[in-house]
Scaffold this motif. Structure first.
Motif, short mmCIF file in Angstrom:
data_model
loop_
_atom_site.label_atom_id
_atom_site.label_comp_id
_atom_site.label_asym_id
_atom_site.label_seq_id
_atom_site.Cartn_x
_atom_site.Cartn_y
_atom_site.Cartn_z
N GLU A 107 15.07 -9.47 -16.58
CA GLU A 107 15.29 -10.91 -16.51
C GLU A 107 16.62 -11.21 -15.84
N LEU A 108 16.68 -12.37 -15.18
CA LEU A 108 17.90 -12.87 -14.56
C LEU A 108 18.31 -14.17 -15.24
N PRO A 109 19.58 -14.54 -15.12
CA PRO A 109 20.02 -15.82 -15.71
C PRO A 109 19.23 -16.99 -15.14
N GLY A 110 19.14 -18.04 -15.93
CA GLY A 110 18.47 -19.25 -15.47
C GLY A 110 16.98 -19.23 -15.71
N GLY A 111 16.52 -18.37 -16.63
CA GLY A 111 15.09 -18.35 -16.93
C GLY A 111 14.25 -17.72 -15.84
N LEU A 112 14.77 -16.69 -15.20
CA LEU A 112 14.06 -16.04 -14.09
C LEU A 112 13.69 -14.60 -14.45
N ARG A 113 12.61 -14.14 -13.84
CA ARG A 113 12.17 -12.74 -13.97
C ARG A 113 12.32 -12.03 -12.62
N LEU A 114 12.69 -10.74 -12.68
CA LEU A 114 12.80 -9.92 -11.47
C LEU A 114 11.63 -8.95 -11.42
N LEU A 115 10.89 -9.00 -10.32
CA LEU A 115 9.73 -8.13 -10.11
C LEU A 115 9.96 -7.25 -8.89
N GLU A 116 9.38 -6.05 -8.94
CA GLU A 116 9.35 -5.19 -7.76
C GLU A 116 7.89 -5.06 -7.31
N ARG A 117 7.63 -5.43 -6.08
CA ARG A 117 6.28 -5.37 -5.54
C ARG A 117 6.18 -4.28 -4.47
N ARG A 118 5.02 -3.68 -4.37
CA ARG A 118 4.72 -2.71 -3.32
C ARG A 118 3.80 -3.37 -2.32
N ARG A 119 4.18 -3.33 -1.05
CA ARG A 119 3.38 -3.96 -0.01
C ARG A 119 3.06 -2.93 1.07
N PRO A 120 1.88 -3.02 1.68
CA PRO A 120 1.60 -2.13 2.81
C PRO A 120 2.58 -2.38 3.96
N VAL A 121 2.78 -1.37 4.79
CA VAL A 121 3.61 -1.53 5.98
C VAL A 121 2.95 -2.49 6.96
N GLY A 122 1.62 -2.41 7.04
CA GLY A 122 0.84 -3.21 7.99
C GLY A 122 0.03 -2.31 8.88
N VAL A 123 0.65 -1.84 9.97
CA VAL A 123 0.01 -0.87 10.87
C VAL A 123 0.93 0.33 10.99
N ILE A 124 0.38 1.51 10.78
CA ILE A 124 1.14 2.76 10.89
C ILE A 124 0.49 3.60 11.97
N GLY A 125 1.29 4.13 12.87
CA GLY A 125 0.79 5.04 13.90
C GLY A 125 0.89 6.48 13.44
N ALA A 126 0.14 7.34 14.09
CA ALA A 126 0.23 8.77 13.80
C ALA A 126 -0.05 9.55 15.08
N ASN A 127 0.83 10.47 15.40
CA ASN A 127 0.64 11.35 16.55
C ASN A 127 0.57 12.79 16.06
N TYR A 128 -0.49 13.48 16.43
CA TYR A 128 -0.68 14.86 15.98
C TYR A 128 -1.44 15.60 17.06
N GLU A 129 -1.37 16.91 17.01
CA GLU A 129 -1.97 17.70 18.08
C GLU A 129 -3.31 18.29 17.66
N ALA A 130 -3.50 19.56 17.89
CA ALA A 130 -4.84 20.15 17.83
C ALA A 130 -5.29 20.46 16.40
N ARG A 131 -5.33 19.43 15.55
CA ARG A 131 -5.82 19.60 14.18
C ARG A 131 -6.74 18.44 13.86
N PRO A 132 -8.03 18.55 14.18
CA PRO A 132 -8.93 17.41 14.00
C PRO A 132 -9.07 16.97 12.56
N ASN A 133 -8.89 17.88 11.59
CA ASN A 133 -8.97 17.46 10.18
C ASN A 133 -7.89 16.44 9.83
N VAL A 134 -6.79 16.45 10.59
CA VAL A 134 -5.71 15.49 10.33
C VAL A 134 -6.20 14.06 10.59
N THR A 135 -7.18 13.91 11.48
CA THR A 135 -7.75 12.59 11.72
C THR A 135 -8.26 11.98 10.42
#
Length: 415
Positions: A107-135
């Motif tokens: 809790e914070l002063p003034g009748g407030l609550r503090l929350l921590e939220r988890r949000r997706p990044v949005g779009v994540i890229g991935a670069n990998y070589e000759a390992r098709p299972n990584v797809t």
């Protein structure tokens, strides 16, 4: 910029735009839909088995004609058993708990609550070589974390990755009414596509980089120039230290277990032996390496002590061996001469094990077992997107779906 580069950049940007458009719907998808999509991917690995295996056989045949090393061919190849294993990992991921999206911190002063939220990044890229299972590994982690993705692989695995995307991932998403555009595979095998992927900060703010050390480091530098953050897996190489109190039979067993696959980052790369037992332990170790058709690199070395043999297509069947004065010397060598991926101590002395594990600063440290365990599935029961060895706050070690999020603080009135 050449015409070809422009064409490649346009292709990557088109994938990124499509993924960003689909990202909000994936972020809002209920847990049940996300898990059902992963289950459908597992089922389609079976139903599309022949199509996947045929595409992969063509990739392997082409790579053999091009002279790809045996270790890299092993990473490229999909077998019936590997398909079964991939499907089982997807089912386990589907059953894994979703991270708590909101946690009350106080809790914070003034009748407030503090929350921590988890949000997706949005779009994540991935670069990998000759390992098709990584797809499948990366796509499934992105879906579980509710992030859209743009995947880019090299020419060696592109046929396999395309079939896995088109016949497994996309229809599985469609089956549960999640926009299949959420997971994009760059259709170009041009190396310039990797560079293009790390130059789109407003579309793809985070890129996972997996591959050979030099090329991955160069992509990391290019990403930094364009304001794109990276989770880079550039270097590896496991270290095994034989202490003065080591069980030599166990040591030989761990040497063999650390070399079951040569083209992977967590294989045995550097073997350090306490000077007091070096002469007595070395003959048995050499016998074990000889039985595995592995060449020892003995002192004096004509290469850096931590040279990563998995990245050397011509000499990947090699292990570096060196004597050290004691466990402090061994830990310092592992810290300063290698990437810091993983190290293990072989000893019957618990005090020595504790001291070595306290002194080694790398991503994974082990006692009387193999560094091959430094793997998302083996340690955590879910696939990984890569192993992060950076010395900065944030996800370190095997990066899995709970790591692919952003922290947000929220302050709200108390009810």
């Amino acid at each position: 910029m050449t015409v070809l580069d422009t064409t490649v950049m346009d292709a990557v940007a088109a994938c990124a735009v499509a993924a960003k458009k689909a990202a909000p719907a994936l972020a809002a998808a209920p847990d049940e839909a996300v898990d059902a999509a992963l289950g459908e991917m597992a089922a389609r690995l079976s139903s599309a088995r022949q199509t996947v295996l045929q595409a992969n056989a063509e990739d392997v045949e082409a790579a053999q004609r091009d002279g790809m090393s045996s270790g890299l061919l092993d990473r490229l190849r999909i077998t019936e058993q590997r398909l079964v294993d991939m499907a089982e990992q997807l089912r386990l991921l589907a059953a894994a708990p979703h991270p708590v999206r909101e946690t009350e911190l106080g809790e914070l002063p003034g009748g407030l609550r503090l929350l921590e939220r988890r949000r997706p990044v949005g779009v994540i890229g991935a670069n990998y070589e000759a390992r098709p299972n990584v797809t499948v590994d990366v796509a499934s982690q992105l879906v579980k974390s509710r992030n859209a993705g743009v995947l880019r692989t090299g020419s060696a695995a592109l046929r396999s990755a395309t079939v896995l995307t088109d016949a497994v991932i996309a229809p599985a998403l469609s089956d549960v009414d999640i926009d299949p555009d959420a997971i994009q595979l760059v259709p170009s095998a041009d190396r310039a596509a990797a560079g293009a992927l790390v130059q789109l900060p407003h579309l793809v703010p985070l890129v996972i980089l997996r591959g050979s050390g030099d090329s991955t480091r160069e992509l990391g530098r290019l990403a930094a120039q364009h304001g794109v953050r990276t989770l880079a897996h550039a270097d590896g190489g496991g270290v095994l230290y034989l202490d003065a109190d080591a069980d030599l039979d166990l040591a030989r067993d761990l040497v063999a277990r650390g070399l079951d696959r040569l083209g992977v980052c967590n294989r045995l790369n550097l073997l350090l032996i306490h000077r007091n037992v070096y002469d007595s332990a070395l003959p048995g170790i050499l016998d074990t390496l000889r039985s595995l058709d592995i060449r020892p690199s003995l002192p004096p070395h004509d290469h850096a002590l931590g040279y990563e043999w998995a990245l050397d297509a011509d000499r990947e069947s090699t292990v570096t061996i060196a004597p050290v004065d004691d466990l402090t010397h061994a830990a310092r060598t592992a810290n300063e001469e290698t990437s810091g991926l993983a190290a293990t101590i072989v000893t019957a002395n618990p005090q020595a094990a504790d001291a070595f594990m306290a002194a080694y600063t790398g991503t994974g440290v082990f006692w009387n077992t193999t560094t091959r365990l430094l793997d998302g599935f083996k340690l955590l029961g879910v696939p990984e997107t890569g192993i992060n060895i950076d010395k900065v706050p944030g996800p370190r070690g095997p990066v899995t779906y709970p790591d692919l999020c952003l922290r947000q603080y929220a302050v709200v009135p108390r009810p």
